[in-house]
Structure formats: C-alpha cells, structure tokens
Design an enzyme around this catalytic site. Sequence first.
Site, PDB file in Angstrom:
ATOM      1  N   LYS A  25       0.829  -1.215   0.000  1.00  0.00           N
ATOM      2  CA  LYS A  25       0.000   0.000   0.000  1.00  0.00           C
ATOM      3  C   LYS A  25       0.862   1.262   0.000  1.00  0.00           C
ATOM      4  O   LYS A  25       0.604   2.195  -0.743  1.00  0.00           O
ATOM      5  CB  LYS A  25      -0.922   0.045   1.231  1.00  0.00           C
ATOM      6  CG  LYS A  25      -1.858  -1.125   1.384  1.00  0.00           C
ATOM      7  CD  LYS A  25      -2.806  -0.931   2.558  1.00  0.00           C
ATOM      8  CE  LYS A  25      -2.133  -0.784   3.901  1.00  0.00           C
ATOM      9  NZ  LYS A  25      -1.445  -1.990   4.376  1.00  0.00           N
ATOM     10  N   ARG A 100      -9.020   1.987   9.442  1.00  0.00           N
ATOM     11  CA  ARG A 100      -8.570   0.660   9.883  1.00  0.00           C
ATOM     12  C   ARG A 100      -9.673  -0.077  10.638  1.00  0.00           C
ATOM     13  O   ARG A 100      -9.495  -1.234  10.982  1.00  0.00           O
ATOM     14  CB  ARG A 100      -7.414   0.817  10.872  1.00  0.00           C
ATOM     15  CG  ARG A 100      -6.003   0.968  10.328  1.00  0.00           C
ATOM     16  CD  ARG A 100      -5.343  -0.310   9.997  1.00  0.00           C
ATOM     17  NE  ARG A 100      -3.975  -0.551  10.415  1.00  0.00           N
ATOM     18  CZ  ARG A 100      -2.886   0.071  10.056  1.00  0.00           C
ATOM     19  NH1 ARG A 100      -2.929   1.149   9.333  1.00  0.00           N
ATOM     20  NH2 ARG A 100      -1.699  -0.351  10.443  1.00  0.00           N
TER      21      ARG A 100
HETATM   22  P1  AMP Z   1       1.224   1.157   9.352  1.00  0.00           P
HETATM   23  O1  AMP Z   1       2.437   1.951   9.017  1.00  0.00           O
HETATM   24  O2  AMP Z   1       0.017   1.581   8.560  1.00  0.00           O
HETATM   25  O3  AMP Z   1       1.442  -0.332   9.305  1.00  0.00           O
HETATM   26  O4  AMP Z   1       0.866   1.507  10.875  1.00  0.00           O
HETATM   27  C1  AMP Z   1       1.773   1.238  11.921  1.00  0.00           C
HETATM   28  C2  AMP Z   1       1.032   1.265  13.263  1.00  0.00           C
HETATM   29  O5  AMP Z   1       0.466   2.569  13.473  1.00  0.00           O
HETATM   30  C3  AMP Z   1      -0.144   0.318  13.373  1.00  0.00           C
HETATM   31  O6  AMP Z   1       0.238  -0.992  13.748  1.00  0.00           O
HETATM   32  C4  AMP Z   1      -0.972   0.996  14.460  1.00  0.00           C
HETATM   33  O7  AMP Z   1      -0.400   0.796  15.733  1.00  0.00           O
HETATM   34  C5  AMP Z   1      -0.804   2.467  14.105  1.00  0.00           C
HETATM   35  N1  AMP Z   1      -1.834   2.925  13.146  1.00  0.00           N
HETATM   36  C6  AMP Z   1      -1.623   3.413  11.889  1.00  0.00           C
HETATM   37  N2  AMP Z   1      -2.780   3.758  11.302  1.00  0.00           N
HETATM   38  C7  AMP Z   1      -3.753   3.485  12.199  1.00  0.00           C
HETATM   39  C8  AMP Z   1      -5.173   3.617  12.175  1.00  0.00           C
HETATM   40  N3  AMP Z   1      -5.834   4.105  11.107  1.00  0.00           N
HETATM   41  N4  AMP Z   1      -5.858   3.222  13.280  1.00  0.00           N
HETATM   42  C9  AMP Z   1      -5.231   2.737  14.370  1.00  0.00           C
HETATM   43  N5  AMP Z   1      -3.898   2.584  14.458  1.00  0.00           N
HETATM   44  C10 AMP Z   1      -3.156   2.958  13.386  1.00  0.00           C
END
Ligand code: AMP
Length: 228
Positions: A25, A100
């Site tokens: 993504k 999410r």
């Molecule tokens: P990502 O880089 O999208 O994999 O996000 C890394 C971490 O950030 C996730 O494992 C969550 O702890 C937090 N996070 C990112 N986006 C969200 C979201 N929309 N809702 C809740 N937690 C989020």
Amino acid sequence: MAPESRAPERLDRAVIFLGPPGAGKGTQAKELAKLYRAPHLSTGDMFREHVSLGTPLGEQVKPIMARGDLVPDSLVLKMVRERIERPDCSHGFVFDGFPRTVAQAQYLSVLLRQNGYRPPLVVHFALDPVLVLKRITGRRVCKVGGEIYNIYERPPKVEGRCDNDGGELIQRADDREEVVAPRLQAYEKLTEPLVSYYRRLGRLHDVDASKSIDDVREQMLEIVRNSR
Ligand code: AMP
C-alpha cells in the site's frame, strides 16, 4: 503512452488503500500521490513521526505501536480530521493505513461529506497470508527519504543502502517477527471487515497484490482512471 502523460487531472476525491500490512500500500500510495500531485496521508507515518519527535501524542502511541495494537480511534480521528482540513488536501488525497476499523470508516464518510467530497474510492490489496509474512519481514525503509525496499523482492543495489540517497536502510520496529502476529490479528479482526463494508457500498476495487510492483501499479492506476 507514459502513465504520467495520461494523468494530468486532479484526483478530486479521497482514495483509500486497504489491505494487510506489507501488501504494498505504501509503495503504491506514494506513486499515486506523486502522479496526481496529491498528499499521501499515511497514518502510520504520521504516528512514527510523532514518536521520533517525542511529542505528547508520540509518547501515548509508542507503546501501543510497539505491541502491534491499533491506536484508539479517538486519537486517530482527531489527527486525520486536522490533516484533511489543511488546504493542500482540497483537490483530493491518498489514504494509506486509514481507515482501519468500521468506526473509522463511518466517521470518515461523515467528514468527507462535511468537507464537500464525493464518496471515497477504495483500492483493496489482496494478498495471501504466507506472502504477507515474507513481505513484512523482508521490508527495509530508508532512514533519510522513506523509500521502501524488500530484501527478497526489491533489494537495493548496495546492501543496506538506499539507491536514491545512500541513506541507511532500517527495519521498522514493528516489522520484527515477534510483533507481526499481533498486527496480523488486528488486521483480521478489525480491518478486514472493511473489505465487505466497502464492497457492499460498491466502492471496493481489488488488485492482485502478489504481482510485481509495476504490475500492481498498472492495476491500481487503471482503477483510478476508470472510476473518475
Ligand atoms: P502502518 O504503518 O500503517 O502499518 O501503521 C503502523 C502502526 O500505526 C499500526 O500498527 C498501528 O499501531 C498504528 N496505526 C496506523 N494507522 C492506524 C489507524 N488508522 N488506526 C489505528 N492505528 C493505526
């Protein structure tokens, strides 16, 4: 014709990239944002920046992210609302890692309506769970410019160094094997229901995320162009 020359127009909407961690993504969201000169809004990147700057929000989310859990909706939604109400978002933007949860998606639809946007376009990155694990544990990120590599599928020319700026390539703290399982559980339990949520609304378009970066990019651009 080069894709660049076929995309002079603005996005003029919210595009959501939905899929498990490691599905590509981030890589594709950056591509789309660059092509349409629209902001790339990665909630994960925003939280990581707060953590590295040591802001109060960063202090709050740091242990949650380290465990691989989702940050509470209240914190996410406030940050997203403030971000999309900034002037640079007025011609559309690309969400990566948001929404999410179904609650986040419902809040987003109200927020978009209030700000005069049409309903979002959702691109779903479908990927087999076995490949998900390989993608996550192989991911390396440039400490300087954020460029994303994969030691198995997209290695840098020089091991440990970014092709663009020579920056050090690091593994995200939450990409270590012990944090991957809770992240995948959070995805299955809380985020995957969004696939049927958006499919029912007729907004969801699937890409086969197991293909090469170039192939996935073409699938993704085709969807965006055909759903103007
Ligand atoms: P990502 O880089 O999208 O994999 O996000 C890394 C971490 O950030 C996730 O494992 C969550 O702890 C937090 N996070 C990112 N986006 C969200 C979201 N929309 N809702 C809740 N937690 C989020």
